[in-house]
Design an enzyme around this catalytic site. Sequence first.
Site, PDB file in Angstrom:
ATOM      1  N   HIS A  89      39.082 -21.092  64.104  1.00 36.18           N
ATOM      2  CA  HIS A  89      39.833 -20.522  62.991  1.00 36.18           C
ATOM      3  C   HIS A  89      38.984 -19.812  61.934  1.00 36.18           C
ATOM      4  CE1 HIS A  89      42.988 -23.036  64.720  1.00 36.18           C
ATOM      5  NE2 HIS A  89      43.864 -22.340  63.996  1.00 36.18           N
ATOM      6  N   SER A  99      43.983 -22.116  68.934  1.00 33.57           N
ATOM      7  CA  SER A  99      44.790 -22.916  68.023  1.00 33.57           C
ATOM      8  C   SER A  99      45.749 -23.794  68.840  1.00 33.57           C
ATOM      9  CB  SER A  99      45.523 -22.006  67.023  1.00 33.57           C
ATOM     10  OG  SER A  99      46.062 -22.745  65.963  1.00 33.57           O
ATOM     11  N   GLU A 154      37.073 -27.169  67.942  1.00 36.28           N
ATOM     12  CA  GLU A 154      37.111 -26.592  66.600  1.00 36.28           C
ATOM     13  C   GLU A 154      38.199 -27.311  65.819  1.00 36.28           C
ATOM     14  OE1 GLU A 154      39.441 -24.265  65.159  1.00 36.28           O
ATOM     15  OE2 GLU A 154      40.760 -23.853  66.870  1.00 36.28           O
TER      16      GLU A 154
END
Length: 339
Positions: free
Chosen positions: A310, A112, A243
């Site tokens: 995620h 993240s 991502e």
Amino acid sequence: MNKIKYPFLNQGATIGVTAPSSGAPTELHKLLTTARDRLESKSYEVLFGDTSWTQDKAKSASAKIRAAEFNKMMSDEQIQLIIPPWGGELLIEALEYIDFDHMKTKWVLGYSDVSLLLLAITLNTGIATAHGTNLVDLRGEYSDDTTDMWESVLSTEAGGSVIQYSSEKYQKEWQFDSPTACVFDLTEQTEWKSVSSKNAKVQGRILGGCIDVVRHLIGTPFGNVTHFREHFITNEPIVWYFENCGMSTTDLRRTLVHMKLAGWFTNCAGILFGRSPANTPVGNYEIEDVYNDLYEEIQVPILYDIDCGHVPPQNTFINGSYAEVELTNGKGTVVQHFI
């Protein structure tokens, strides 16, 4: 010519926990202590920095305090691995205060918002970094087979290799009111896919992260991919993995074009995209259209819905390692060479 430097994780090592992005508010401290207890039951020692326990105004502390604590842990000979509690939103504020010139070779693991720091470390120092689980996702009674590979990957010696496989199942959505023993609720059948063919194979130096945040390295002193390519990997091809946490299809498309124009896809061997909770269509512009448009432009294999990001679980990708990624009939294999 410098080479990629690979840290090594010993059993029973000391793990430092610091929050260069977000810490845990008081009501979530239990997540950190439970994760600590799980790691200590596996003979690790866990040292928490002060930033782990605080959170206000979308950050754990001021940029300078976050950077100072991270720099201290990076210089601490006792600590072999740093795992932030989780991601967040504003790690980028701390980048200019990170001491890239005096970093010791140790693992930093996370994803993240933390992936911004991971990629910056590898690009600027040649120290390999680990994109994978965060601390709070290690709080379960056990880990699923995919997540559990983080220890094996980080305990691979320089010169060695490690293999990982695509997961059997993934989690469609978080169900915080009914947690499982392994944290994740893995219910959906995993299937890796490819734009151009049913099967595919790519190989090269692997780099990437959460595209929402790593895109902000473009044009900064911390995101000089050309310098990394010339000074650390002798212009070997790069396999990118991304991502998408929260962007629409058009925002993702703009970002990929930006990366292409900035030269990030020069000598690119392939691009891997993780499953996403976002990719919201705009008009009738779907995520598959984004992948197809990118493929038409750069003509390299593009794999998607891989185990990254995620929508857990996720493989542990080592920025800077030489990776061989193969897709066969919906199943994926990732071999990373620490060379």
